[in-house]
Motif scaffolding. Structure first.
Motif, PDB file in Angstrom:
ATOM      1  N   GLY A 116       4.422  21.480   4.306  1.00  0.00           N
ATOM      2  CA  GLY A 116       4.514  21.584   2.877  1.00  0.00           C
ATOM      3  C   GLY A 116       5.257  20.405   2.199  1.00  0.00           C
ATOM      4  N   GLU A 117       5.933  19.567   2.972  1.00  0.00           N
ATOM      5  CA  GLU A 117       6.284  18.497   2.305  1.00  0.00           C
ATOM      6  C   GLU A 117       5.587  17.214   2.454  1.00  0.00           C
ATOM      7  OE1 GLU A 117      11.297  19.384   3.486  1.00  0.00           O
ATOM      8  OE2 GLU A 117      10.166  17.844   4.799  1.00  0.00           O
ATOM      9  N   THR A 118       5.976  16.324   1.369  1.00  0.00           N
ATOM     10  CA  THR A 118       5.030  15.116   1.416  1.00  0.00           C
ATOM     11  C   THR A 118       5.964  14.023   1.620  1.00  0.00           C
ATOM     12  OG1 THR A 118       3.639  16.121  -0.278  1.00  0.00           O
ATOM     13  CG2 THR A 118       3.559  13.701  -0.121  1.00  0.00           C
ATOM     14  N   LEU A 119       5.311  12.854   2.537  1.00  0.00           N
ATOM     15  CA  LEU A 119       5.984  11.697   2.890  1.00  0.00           C
ATOM     16  C   LEU A 119       5.296  10.632   2.008  1.00  0.00           C
ATOM     17  CD1 LEU A 119       7.650  10.017   4.658  1.00  0.00           C
ATOM     18  CD2 LEU A 119       5.883  10.038   6.386  1.00  0.00           C
ATOM     19  N   PHE A 120       6.260   9.800   1.268  1.00  0.00           N
ATOM     20  CA  PHE A 120       5.705   8.805   0.543  1.00  0.00           C
ATOM     21  C   PHE A 120       5.956   7.505   1.208  1.00  0.00           C
ATOM     22  CE2 PHE A 120       6.583  12.202  -2.281  1.00  0.00           C
ATOM     23  CZ  PHE A 120       5.429  12.116  -2.943  1.00  0.00           C
ATOM     24  N   LEU A 121       5.200   6.810   1.784  1.00  0.00           N
ATOM     25  CA  LEU A 121       5.254   5.548   2.374  1.00  0.00           C
ATOM     26  C   LEU A 121       4.923   4.422   1.831  1.00  0.00           C
ATOM     27  CD1 LEU A 121       3.365   6.684   6.064  1.00  0.00           C
ATOM     28  CD2 LEU A 121       5.739   6.480   5.575  1.00  0.00           C
ATOM     29  N   ALA A 122       5.456   3.234   1.808  1.00  0.00           N
ATOM     30  CA  ALA A 122       5.158   1.967   1.392  1.00  0.00           C
ATOM     31  C   ALA A 122       5.017   1.098   2.499  1.00  0.00           C
ATOM     32  CB  ALA A 122       6.321   1.299   0.764  1.00  0.00           C
ATOM     33  N   VAL A 143       9.608   5.992   1.578  1.00  0.00           N
ATOM     34  CA  VAL A 143      10.069   5.756   0.145  1.00  0.00           C
ATOM     35  C   VAL A 143      10.910   7.174  -0.007  1.00  0.00           C
ATOM     36  CG1 VAL A 143       9.389   5.612  -2.098  1.00  0.00           C
ATOM     37  CG2 VAL A 143       8.287   4.226  -0.475  1.00  0.00           C
ATOM     38  N   ASP A 144      10.054   8.272   0.510  1.00  0.00           N
ATOM     39  CA  ASP A 144      10.768   9.671  -0.098  1.00  0.00           C
ATOM     40  C   ASP A 144      10.150  10.608   0.563  1.00  0.00           C
ATOM     41  OD1 ASP A 144      12.445  11.511  -1.341  1.00  0.00           O
ATOM     42  OD2 ASP A 144      11.138  11.521  -3.087  1.00  0.00           O
ATOM     43  N   ILE A 145      11.038  11.656   0.914  1.00  0.00           N
ATOM     44  CA  ILE A 145      10.190  12.930   1.429  1.00  0.00           C
ATOM     45  C   ILE A 145      10.513  14.008   0.387  1.00  0.00           C
ATOM     46  CG2 ILE A 145      10.240  14.772   3.159  1.00  0.00           C
ATOM     47  CD1 ILE A 145      11.094  12.544   5.246  1.00  0.00           C
ATOM     48  N   SER A 146       9.458  14.530   0.065  1.00  0.00           N
ATOM     49  CA  SER A 146       9.607  15.613  -1.143  1.00  0.00           C
ATOM     50  C   SER A 146       8.843  16.868  -0.828  1.00  0.00           C
ATOM     51  CB  SER A 146       9.229  15.045  -2.598  1.00  0.00           C
ATOM     52  OG  SER A 146       9.527  15.852  -3.626  1.00  0.00           O
ATOM     53  N   PRO A 147       9.573  18.026  -1.139  1.00  0.00           N
ATOM     54  CA  PRO A 147      11.040  18.262  -1.186  1.00  0.00           C
ATOM     55  C   PRO A 147      11.732  17.995   0.182  1.00  0.00           C
ATOM     56  CG  PRO A 147       9.926  20.373  -1.369  1.00  0.00           C
ATOM     57  CD  PRO A 147       8.789  19.381  -1.218  1.00  0.00           C
ATOM     58  N   ASP A 148      12.754  17.914   0.214  1.00  0.00           N
ATOM     59  CA  ASP A 148      13.255  17.504   1.592  1.00  0.00           C
ATOM     60  C   ASP A 148      14.637  18.460   1.628  1.00  0.00           C
ATOM     61  OD1 ASP A 148      13.479  16.479   4.117  1.00  0.00           O
ATOM     62  OD2 ASP A 148      14.378  14.571   3.471  1.00  0.00           O
ATOM     63  N   ASP A 149      14.496  19.738   1.421  1.00  0.00           N
ATOM     64  CA  ASP A 149      15.830  20.614   1.319  1.00  0.00           C
ATOM     65  C   ASP A 149      15.788  20.930   2.783  1.00  0.00           C
ATOM     66  OD1 ASP A 149      15.756  20.401  -1.438  1.00  0.00           O
ATOM     67  OD2 ASP A 149      14.370  21.875  -1.814  1.00  0.00           O
ATOM     68  N   ILE A 150      14.896  21.495   3.496  1.00  0.00           N
ATOM     69  CA  ILE A 150      15.140  21.666   4.938  1.00  0.00           C
ATOM     70  C   ILE A 150      14.942  20.731   5.764  1.00  0.00           C
ATOM     71  CG2 ILE A 150      14.413  23.669   6.561  1.00  0.00           C
ATOM     72  CD1 ILE A 150      13.371  25.104   4.247  1.00  0.00           C
ATOM     73  N   VAL A 154       9.890  10.893  12.524  1.00  0.00           N
ATOM     74  CA  VAL A 154       9.040  10.071  11.470  1.00  0.00           C
ATOM     75  C   VAL A 154       8.968   8.794  11.839  1.00  0.00           C
ATOM     76  CG1 VAL A 154       8.873   9.386   8.946  1.00  0.00           C
ATOM     77  CG2 VAL A 154       9.671  11.565   9.415  1.00  0.00           C
ATOM     78  N   ALA A 155       9.913   8.239  12.472  1.00  0.00           N
ATOM     79  CA  ALA A 155       9.871   6.701  13.093  1.00  0.00           C
ATOM     80  C   ALA A 155       8.828   6.707  14.123  1.00  0.00           C
ATOM     81  CB  ALA A 155      11.081   6.471  13.352  1.00  0.00           C
ATOM     82  N   ALA A 156       8.077   7.576  14.637  1.00  0.00           N
ATOM     83  CA  ALA A 156       7.180   7.329  15.558  1.00  0.00           C
ATOM     84  C   ALA A 156       5.778   7.328  14.894  1.00  0.00           C
ATOM     85  CB  ALA A 156       7.207   8.499  16.436  1.00  0.00           C
ATOM     86  N   ILE A 157       5.783   7.653  13.674  1.00  0.00           N
ATOM     87  CA  ILE A 157       4.213   7.364  12.993  1.00  0.00           C
ATOM     88  C   ILE A 157       3.777   5.985  13.044  1.00  0.00           C
ATOM     89  CG2 ILE A 157       3.427   7.371  10.583  1.00  0.00           C
ATOM     90  CD1 ILE A 157       5.108   9.989  10.107  1.00  0.00           C
ATOM     91  N   ASP A 158       2.630   5.823  13.246  1.00  0.00           N
ATOM     92  CA  ASP A 158       1.774   4.668  13.321  1.00  0.00           C
ATOM     93  C   ASP A 158       0.835   4.603  12.007  1.00  0.00           C
ATOM     94  OD1 ASP A 158       2.995   3.526  15.678  1.00  0.00           O
ATOM     95  OD2 ASP A 158       1.539   4.623  16.857  1.00  0.00           O
ATOM     96  N   VAL A 159       0.734   3.310  11.387  1.00  0.00           N
ATOM     97  CA  VAL A 159      -0.215   3.190  10.493  1.00  0.00           C
ATOM     98  C   VAL A 159      -0.904   2.036  10.534  1.00  0.00           C
ATOM     99  CG1 VAL A 159      -0.168   2.568   7.904  1.00  0.00           C
ATOM    100  CG2 VAL A 159       1.711   3.947   8.809  1.00  0.00           C
ATOM    101  N   LEU A 192       0.807  -1.171  -0.094  1.00  0.00           N
ATOM    102  CA  LEU A 192      -0.121  -0.048   0.138  1.00  0.00           C
ATOM    103  C   LEU A 192       0.962   1.221   0.184  1.00  0.00           C
ATOM    104  CD1 LEU A 192      -2.516   1.588   0.502  1.00  0.00           C
ATOM    105  CD2 LEU A 192      -2.425   1.115   2.805  1.00  0.00           C
ATOM    106  N   TYR A 193       0.601   2.023  -0.916  1.00  0.00           N
ATOM    107  CA  TYR A 193       1.331   3.249  -1.041  1.00  0.00           C
ATOM    108  C   TYR A 193       0.784   4.579  -0.702  1.00  0.00           C
ATOM    109  CZ  TYR A 193       4.796   0.541  -3.693  1.00  0.00           C
ATOM    110  OH  TYR A 193       5.631  -0.079  -4.237  1.00  0.00           O
ATOM    111  N   VAL A 194       1.280   5.272   0.219  1.00  0.00           N
ATOM    112  CA  VAL A 194       0.501   6.356   0.958  1.00  0.00           C
ATOM    113  C   VAL A 194       1.322   7.543   0.771  1.00  0.00           C
ATOM    114  CG1 VAL A 194      -0.512   7.362   3.045  1.00  0.00           C
ATOM    115  CG2 VAL A 194      -0.487   4.762   2.744  1.00  0.00           C
ATOM    116  N   ASP A 195       0.675   8.582   0.135  1.00  0.00           N
ATOM    117  CA  ASP A 195       1.336   9.952   0.188  1.00  0.00           C
ATOM    118  C   ASP A 195       0.689  10.781   1.225  1.00  0.00           C
ATOM    119  OD1 ASP A 195       2.083   8.686  -2.144  1.00  0.00           O
ATOM    120  OD2 ASP A 195       1.046  10.088  -3.573  1.00  0.00           O
ATOM    121  N   LEU A 196       1.432  11.515   2.152  1.00  0.00           N
ATOM    122  CA  LEU A 196       1.185  11.712   3.483  1.00  0.00           C
ATOM    123  C   LEU A 196       1.693  13.572   3.435  1.00  0.00           C
ATOM    124  CD1 LEU A 196      -0.303  11.654   6.217  1.00  0.00           C
ATOM    125  CD2 LEU A 196       1.827  11.052   6.980  1.00  0.00           C
ATOM    126  N   LYS A 197       0.955  14.420   3.370  1.00  0.00           N
ATOM    127  CA  LYS A 197       1.336  15.903   3.453  1.00  0.00           C
ATOM    128  C   LYS A 197       1.232  16.325   4.542  1.00  0.00           C
ATOM    129  CE  LYS A 197       1.531  20.050   0.657  1.00  0.00           C
ATOM    130  NZ  LYS A 197       1.172  20.647  -0.465  1.00  0.00           N
TER     131      LYS A 197
END
Length: 149
Positions: A117-123, A102-109, A80-85, A65-70
């Motif tokens: 404003g960033e999006t976390l992509f979870l698998a 999977v990724d955090i976008s954008p992850d400049d700061i 981020v490791a404390a997130i429960d799904v 399951l791919y989840v895009d979390l903003k």
């Protein structure tokens, strides 16, 4: 007049002063700890009020399951490791600790943190039938949920 009653009165006064000192000191220390705890609670509640997340997309590919979390709030999600799904199958919630970033976008700061404003992509790996609903909960208790497409 004898000196005995004067000495006994002096010792009694000293004992009263010492007892009062101990009681006042203990009361002040307890009050300080209570004020510190109250301040900490207020800070945590303020952080929670500024935290907001939104699931933008939830799709299934195979047994993943791919989840895009903003992060739609104004507070960064530091741990981020404390997130429960939780995934829901047939109306029953199932906790899953088997998820990866999977990724955090954008992850400049603040790399590795989910800033506003960033999006976390979870698998999220799962076994069995496909979930119809997913809920993501941050470490401070803020959650978002969505139906799976």
């Amino acid at each position: 007049m004898s000196v005995g009653p004067l000495i006994a009165s002096g010792i009694g006064v000293i004992l009263l002063v010492a007892t009062a000192y101990v009681l006042v000191g203990g009361t002040l220390a307890t009050t300080e700890v209570m004020v510190e705890a109250q301040n900490s609670l207020v800070v945590q509640q303020e952080i929670r009020m500024r935290t907001a997340i939104t699931i933008q997309d939830a799709t299934i590919e195979g047994q993943t399951l791919y989840v895009d979390l903003k992060n739609t709030g104004s507070e960064p999600i530091v741990d981020v490791a404390a997130i429960d799904v939780y995934i829901y199958r047939d109306g029953t919630p199932h906790y899953t600790g088997d998820w990866t970033v999977v990724d955090i976008s954008p992850d400049d700061i603040h790399p590795g943190m989910l800033d506003p404003g960033e999006t976390l992509f979870l698998a999220v790996r799962f076994e069995g039938s496909s979930p119809g609903y997913v809920q993501v909960v941050t470490g401070n208790g803020v959650s978002s949920s969505a139906y799976v497409r």
